[in-house]
Design a protein around this motif. Structure first.
Motif: not given
Length: 518
Positions: A278, A281-282, A452-453, A456, A461
């Motif tokens: 994450y 990605l940010i 959370l996975k 992804l 994504v």
């Protein structure tokens, strides 16, 4: 044929071929366990080794030296005449050696201190160099034990740091360590021998933080279970504070807290990778270091995984000990209750209900056992492939498939294993101190990680993440607004904007920072 060059007495370089290098004689000052072990190891590489002893006529030492093919027992003065001399004695005995014969020779110091020393204090190798200023002292092989040398333990995976103020001598010993089958590491100047000598005295430095994390988690789980079942449970049921109240502390509570900690530790192995994805990605780049806390977390995943494997093995053994309908009634068929006459005394009988436990499991119990076994099997596979000797035989794709994809499969199966036990509890369980059962609250952490996975794994994504990891850098370009020269604006401001535009056009892009390996 490759060549090797070293400095002669006049400081000039003399070329020595590999064949001539094999004809070099290496001396070992010291006939103890370590001296004999390193002499035998070097002799197995084709060198002639002279083992120097204060008592070369000792029959016991002679018998031990005969077992090492290619070695000869001589006096210390004769061993000191070799091309390369290894000092295999303690630092307390340096002054007893024939130091005057070691001038202009490569001298390898292998001594270690008996206790950790401050880095401000000179190392043994530096002290030896001060005793023989004209010798080429090299610090090496102190991280190898006599047992490892004789039994080829951790051969290619073992790193051997080498340090010396003499570059040519250092390169020669790096080559020797490579010939012996180890991975040499150039640590440059001899002052770095202080860190090298501290390596064998370290007590699992990379394991301290993971051990603390796992220990705190286990103690937390044990205290929660103690508070729920023993303290609050006794107050609710009105049981007296007797030994029967705490009879499950040693086995049942221990097993429950171990199981929860094992599942949470496995979750801790894969949660930092999710955070890292994450963050990339940010940021839109892989050329920025992760925060220090995440970087430290990523580096201790291997230790956490091995600790999880240990906890899982303990939970499996204890689970077999309590595997009965009396301890886990949810996974077994309901017991049968029969009424029978029980002899009370010689003349009378009493009717009592006797519970007969069923030996057949329910579907819930069979699935519970199956998923737990599969999760434990995959975890064992992860532990085996984490060994350097096994991981070296795998390709990068095979290694990542096992450690990543199969690791997530182990976490998913472990979560299902726990969930199958937790679904049978009713809201009545919350009546004890308003706490859920251990099998229920243990699911919160792994389920949150799995949720959370999932984003992804979406193709869009995942494609963006893989693009970033292949080197794509999504940076926002700076926009400089320049007014036309014909616009009515102050001359100083127009000139400043034009200079900014030209500066931005001509400036070179920054060099990328190498990412931290994780």
């Amino acid at each position: 044929m490759s060549n090797y060059s070293k400095n002669d007495d006049r400081g000039k370089e003399v070329s020595i071929s590999m064949k001539e290098k094999k004809n070099e004689v290496i001396g070992v000052l010291g006939s103890g366990d370590y001296g004999r072990a390193i002499a035998g190891k070097i002799a197995s590489c084709g060198y002639s080794v002279l083992v120097g002893s204060r008592d070369p006529t000792n029959p016991q030492i002679l018998e031990l030296i005969k077992e090492k093919e290619g070695t000869v027992l001589v006096t210390q003065d004769e061993a000191a005449g070799a091309d390369i001399v290894i000092v295999a004695v303690g630092c307390d005995h340096y002054e007893k050696l024939p130091l005057n014969l070691l001038k202009k020779k490569i001298v390898i110091d292998v001594a270690n201190s008996t206790s950790p020393q401050p880095l401000s204090q000179p190392s043994n190798a530096e002290n030896l160099q001060s005793l023989i200023p004209e010798a080429y002292v090299v610090k090496a092989f102190n991280v190898l034990s006599a047992y490892a040398l004789e039994n080829n333990v951790q051969q290619s995976a073992k790193q051997v740091p080498v340090a010396s103020d003499w570059p040519t001598a250092r390169q020669r010993i790096l080559c020797l360590a490579r010939e012996m089958g180890y991975t040499p590491v150039d640590n440059c100047a001899l002052v770095n021998a202080r860190q090298i000598e501290a390596i064998p005295l370290r007590l699992m430095p990379s394991w301290r933080r993971p051990l603390v994390v796992v220990a705190v988690l286990w103690c937390l789980q044990y205290l929660i279970l103690l508070f729920k079942y023993q303290i609050c449970g006794s107050l609710k049921s009105g049981e007296p504070w007797a030994s029967v109240t705490f009879k499950h502390l040693a086995l049942l509570n221990f097993n429950r807290s171990t199981a929860i900690t094992a599942l949470w530790t496995l979750t801790l192995c894969y949660l930092p990778g999710v955070f890292a994805a994450y963050i990339q990605l940010i940021w839109g780049t892989k050329y920025r270091r992760f925060p220090k806390w995440l970087d430290a977390w990523l580096k201790m995943r291997k230790q956490l995984g091995l600790l999880m494997l240990t906890l899982g093995a303990v939970h499996t053994c204890l689970g077999l000990a309590v595997w009965s309908g009396r301890y886990d009634p949810l996974v077994w068929e309901p017991p049968t209750v029969i009424s029978t006459l029980v002899k009370y005394n010689e003349t009378s009988f009493v009717t009592k209900n006797v519970t007969v436990l069923n030996s057949a499991m329910t579907l819930q119990g069979e699935l519970f056992l199956t998923f737990g076994t599969l999760s434990m099997f995959i975890t064992c596979l992860l532990g085996v492939t984490s060994l350097p000797s096994v991981g070296a035989t795998l390709t990068w794709r095979e290694f990542t498939f096992i450690q990543s994809k199969m690791g997530w499969m182990a976490l998913l199966m472990g979560t299902i294993h726990d969930g199958l036990l937790g679904w049978g509890f009713s809201p009545k369980d919350y009546q004890v101190c308003s706490l859920p059962s251990g099998a229920q609250y243990a699911l919160n952490f792994p389920l949150a990680t799995i949720l959370l996975k999932i984003p992804l794994l979406l193709p869009c994504v995942d494609a963006a993440l893989q693009k970033i990891r292949r080197g794509h850098d999504r940076q926002k370009k700076r926009v400089v607004t320049v007014y036309p020269l014909t616009a009515k604006m102050p001359e100083k401001r127009r000139r400043r904007d034009v200079e900014d535009l030209l500066k931005y056009r001509d400036e070179k892009p920054p060099k990328p920072v190498l990412p931290q390996v994780w």
